[in-house]
Design an enzyme around this catalytic site. Sequence first.
Site, PDB file in Angstrom:
ATOM      1  N   ASP A 174       6.507  -3.879  -7.412  1.00  0.00           N
ATOM      2  CA  ASP A 174       7.441  -4.955  -7.058  1.00  0.00           C
ATOM      3  C   ASP A 174       8.431  -5.274  -8.173  1.00  0.00           C
ATOM      4  OD1 ASP A 174       6.110  -5.198  -4.619  1.00  0.00           O
ATOM      5  OD2 ASP A 174       4.679  -6.641  -5.453  1.00  0.00           O
ATOM      6  N   GLY A 216       6.421  -2.157  -0.466  1.00  0.00           N
ATOM      7  CA  GLY A 216       7.417  -2.977   0.224  1.00  0.00           C
ATOM      8  C   GLY A 216       8.633  -3.045  -0.673  1.00  0.00           C
ATOM      9  N   HIS A 217       9.703  -2.367  -0.284  1.00  0.00           N
ATOM     10  CA  HIS A 217      10.903  -2.290  -1.119  1.00  0.00           C
ATOM     11  C   HIS A 217      12.033  -3.063  -0.436  1.00  0.00           C
ATOM     12  CE1 HIS A 217       9.263   1.719  -2.957  1.00  0.00           C
ATOM     13  NE2 HIS A 217       8.488   0.679  -3.170  1.00  0.00           N
ATOM     14  N   LYS A 234      12.333  -1.837  -7.567  1.00  0.00           N
ATOM     15  CA  LYS A 234      12.697  -0.411  -7.469  1.00  0.00           C
ATOM     16  C   LYS A 234      13.679  -0.183  -6.316  1.00  0.00           C
ATOM     17  CE  LYS A 234       8.333   0.511  -6.891  1.00  0.00           C
ATOM     18  NZ  LYS A 234       7.757  -0.810  -7.189  1.00  0.00           N
ATOM     19  N   GLN A 293       4.771   1.533  -5.803  1.00  0.00           N
ATOM     20  CA  GLN A 293       3.778   0.914  -6.699  1.00  0.00           C
ATOM     21  C   GLN A 293       4.304   0.929  -8.149  1.00  0.00           C
ATOM     22  OE1 GLN A 293       2.352   3.456  -4.249  1.00  0.00           O
ATOM     23  NE2 GLN A 293       2.584   1.623  -3.027  1.00  0.00           N
TER      24      GLN A 293
HETATM   25  P1  GDP Z   1       9.971  -3.090  -5.249  1.00  0.00           P
HETATM   26  O1  GDP Z   1       8.688  -2.978  -4.513  1.00  0.00           O
HETATM   27  O2  GDP Z   1       9.872  -2.607  -6.656  1.00  0.00           O
HETATM   28  O3  GDP Z   1      11.122  -2.458  -4.522  1.00  0.00           O
HETATM   29  O4  GDP Z   1      10.299  -4.646  -5.332  1.00  0.00           O
HETATM   30  P2  GDP Z   1      10.163  -5.742  -4.141  1.00  0.00           P
HETATM   31  O5  GDP Z   1      11.292  -5.564  -3.217  1.00  0.00           O
HETATM   32  O6  GDP Z   1       8.780  -5.736  -3.587  1.00  0.00           O
HETATM   33  O7  GDP Z   1      10.256  -7.089  -4.947  1.00  0.00           O
HETATM   34  C1  GDP Z   1      11.379  -7.431  -5.682  1.00  0.00           C
HETATM   35  C2  GDP Z   1      11.958  -8.754  -5.146  1.00  0.00           C
HETATM   36  O8  GDP Z   1      12.879  -9.266  -6.083  1.00  0.00           O
HETATM   37  C3  GDP Z   1      12.746  -8.589  -3.860  1.00  0.00           C
HETATM   38  O9  GDP Z   1      12.637  -9.761  -3.107  1.00  0.00           O
HETATM   39  C4  GDP Z   1      14.182  -8.402  -4.347  1.00  0.00           C
HETATM   40  O10 GDP Z   1      15.148  -8.784  -3.408  1.00  0.00           O
HETATM   41  C5  GDP Z   1      14.187  -9.334  -5.525  1.00  0.00           C
HETATM   42  N1  GDP Z   1      15.084  -8.980  -6.624  1.00  0.00           N
HETATM   43  C6  GDP Z   1      15.360  -7.748  -7.134  1.00  0.00           C
HETATM   44  N2  GDP Z   1      16.151  -7.855  -8.213  1.00  0.00           N
HETATM   45  C7  GDP Z   1      16.393  -9.183  -8.389  1.00  0.00           C
HETATM   46  C8  GDP Z   1      17.138  -9.945  -9.345  1.00  0.00           C
HETATM   47  O11 GDP Z   1      17.731  -9.436 -10.267  1.00  0.00           O
HETATM   48  N3  GDP Z   1      17.106 -11.314  -9.197  1.00  0.00           N
HETATM   49  C9  GDP Z   1      16.446 -11.934  -8.188  1.00  0.00           C
HETATM   50  N4  GDP Z   1      16.473 -13.266  -8.129  1.00  0.00           N
HETATM   51  N5  GDP Z   1      15.753 -11.240  -7.280  1.00  0.00           N
HETATM   52  C10 GDP Z   1      15.715  -9.892  -7.374  1.00  0.00           C
HETATM   53  P1  IMO Z   2       5.592  -1.536  -4.251  1.00  0.00           P
HETATM   54  O1  IMO Z   2       6.017  -0.115  -3.958  1.00  0.00           O
HETATM   55  C1  IMO Z   2       2.522  -4.272  -5.684  1.00  0.00           C
HETATM   56  C2  IMO Z   2      -1.652  -3.056  -5.166  1.00  0.00           C
HETATM   57  C3  IMO Z   2      -2.445  -3.922  -4.228  1.00  0.00           C
HETATM   58  C4  IMO Z   2      -3.813  -3.806  -4.867  1.00  0.00           C
HETATM   59  C5  IMO Z   2      -3.847  -2.360  -5.333  1.00  0.00           C
HETATM   60  C6  IMO Z   2      -4.577  -1.407  -4.380  1.00  0.00           C
HETATM   61  O2  IMO Z   2       6.157  -2.532  -3.314  1.00  0.00           O
HETATM   62  O3  IMO Z   2       5.812  -1.853  -5.686  1.00  0.00           O
HETATM   63  P2  IMO Z   2      -3.869  -0.382  -2.026  1.00  0.00           P
HETATM   64  O4  IMO Z   2      -3.538  -1.064  -0.732  1.00  0.00           O
HETATM   65  O5  IMO Z   2      -2.771   0.462  -2.575  1.00  0.00           O
HETATM   66  O6  IMO Z   2      -5.185   0.356  -1.985  1.00  0.00           O
HETATM   67  O7  IMO Z   2      -4.112  -1.605  -3.056  1.00  0.00           O
HETATM   68  O8  IMO Z   2      -2.498  -1.959  -5.465  1.00  0.00           O
HETATM   69  N1  IMO Z   2      -0.382  -2.505  -4.600  1.00  0.00           N
HETATM   70  C7  IMO Z   2       0.827  -2.992  -4.868  1.00  0.00           C
HETATM   71  N2  IMO Z   2       1.205  -4.065  -5.590  1.00  0.00           N
HETATM   72  N3  IMO Z   2       3.465  -3.488  -5.126  1.00  0.00           N
HETATM   73  C8  IMO Z   2       3.114  -2.398  -4.415  1.00  0.00           C
HETATM   74  O9  IMO Z   2       4.020  -1.524  -3.932  1.00  0.00           O
HETATM   75  C9  IMO Z   2       1.732  -2.134  -4.232  1.00  0.00           C
HETATM   76  N4  IMO Z   2       1.041  -1.171  -3.581  1.00  0.00           N
HETATM   77  C10 IMO Z   2      -0.259  -1.415  -3.823  1.00  0.00           C
HETATM   78  O10 IMO Z   2      -1.975  -5.246  -4.221  1.00  0.00           O
HETATM   79  O11 IMO Z   2      -3.885  -4.621  -6.029  1.00  0.00           O
HETATM   80 MG    MG Z   3       7.344  -4.195  -3.418  1.00  0.00          MG
END
Ligand code: GDP
Ligand code: IMO
Ligand code: MG
Length: 430
Positions: free
Chosen positions: A13, A40-41, A16, A225
């Site tokens: 999270d 979840g991206h 990416k 991840q």
């Molecule tokens: P990922 O799994 O690495 O793609 O990241 P996620 O999408 O799960 O979580 C990142 C969250 O931060 C999302 O809700 C993005 O919209 C948000 N986000 C990303 N970059 C920024 C930033 O620079 N500032 C803020 N406020 N939110 C951001």
């Molecule tokens: P993105 O791509 C954050 C974490 C779960 C748990 C551990 C094992 O959005 O960054 P699993 O279901 O993979 O067997 O769970 O890994 N986890 C993540 N945490 N972002 C993710 O993906 C994750 N994918 C798995 O919360 O701790």
């Molecule tokens: Mg994510």
Amino acid sequence: MPLDIIVGAQWGDEGKGRMVDLLAEQAAAVARWGGGDNAGHTVTVGDNIFKLHLIPSGIIHPLTVGVMGNGMVINPETLLAEMAHLEGLGVRVPPERLRISPSAHLITPAHRALDAAQEQQRGGGKIGTTLRGIGPAYVDKAARRGLRVGDMLDEEDLADKVKAHVENTNRQLSALYNAEPLDAHEVAAQFAEYARRLRPYIADTSVYLHQLLADGKRVLGEGAQGTLLDLDHGTYPYVTSSHPIAPGALLGLGLGFAAVGEVIGVTKAFQTRVGEGGFPTEQEGETAERLRGTGENPWDEFGTTTGRPRRVGWLDLVLLRYAVRVNGLTKLALTKLDILSGLKPMKICVAYEGGGRTHRELPLGLRGLEDFMPVYQELRGWDEDLRGVREWADLPQAARDYIHLIEEQAGVAVGWASVGPERGQLVARG
Ligand code: GDP
Ligand code: IMO
Ligand code: MG
């Protein structure tokens, strides 16, 4: 042109998805190499918020092809739902735009049922998985009894394999976990329908990517991840069952070392984690609330996949240095810098104390993360709202000092700082 790899430098999270969206514009293809719909991206474009779990985030750019590599575990139900989600936001995903490796593994409802049953049995020792069936699917892969995307090419064979898989899982569910069995015929019928719809997308993705690279096109590897969730190099056993680190990209896409260009590590300006496991800089109370947000904003720290509140804390440079090492990072992208505005003083962890000594590197890898106390450096912080900043020179001096400290301690330059979730809310180093 090379394969540039984008990898999560923390516990996932990191942002990416938004970095992939930025760099995908210049890429012919964006390829996911591992994990499944545990990811979840998020990509925010105007009023549209794209939430991608399986399809590479590059798909939002109309000329970029998405590739789902052999290292992935794919739940076809989620995949079809995601295609519908994208279509609802104006992005059609015909087979010319998405290629799926026949060697990727399939996730079934039986895997999800096992994931849930196993977590329940772990009780207080639970991992905190996303309950998406990820672990059980990779177990079947390693046990050489998994179902693969390529199995969907032969209708009869698929029905037999799905039934055998569900019956085998049912024996485990009832004997070990006292859980409800699944109807093998029903699952086989579902998979026959998934196969019918997904067959046109199956392609030799390794050959396809090789050819793009040979033709001088740019390919982007999209990590899911993060480094600290890697099966070998993460905070075991609180990890996922795949290889989110950069070398996983080669394994999970069928490419060789010579292909690699930049390896970009995405890190938040602070630290977050979902699920269980050690977290030395974790904060509670007011600081945590400031870092996490209250849930009103889409970017607040609540899981994209599960909605769980994320654990939050100060940026940990011991762990970031570790990520630089095991990924071979060549650049950093720093996200959510805007969130630190007004947090004064700010802290950053530069070392750990444990066993009467100060450690800049972990003495035994990531083992015993719980036994270390963070050593903090305090910074004065800044009040300015960064969300409108677009030029490096316009960042407040205190923010540039913070970035400079990160670069100095990590030994890698920060190429981008993001200051909001929107596509344009990004400051690139000149
Ligand atoms: P990922 O799994 O690495 O793609 O990241 P996620 O999408 O799960 O979580 C990142 C969250 O931060 C999302 O809700 C993005 O919209 C948000 N986000 C990303 N970059 C920024 C930033 O620079 N500032 C803020 N406020 N939110 C951001
Ligand atoms: P993105 O791509 C954050 C974490 C779960 C748990 C551990 C094992 O959005 O960054 P699993 O279901 O993979 O067997 O769970 O890994 N986890 C993540 N945490 N972002 C993710 O993906 C994750 N994918 C798995 O919360 O701790
Ligand atoms: Mg994510």
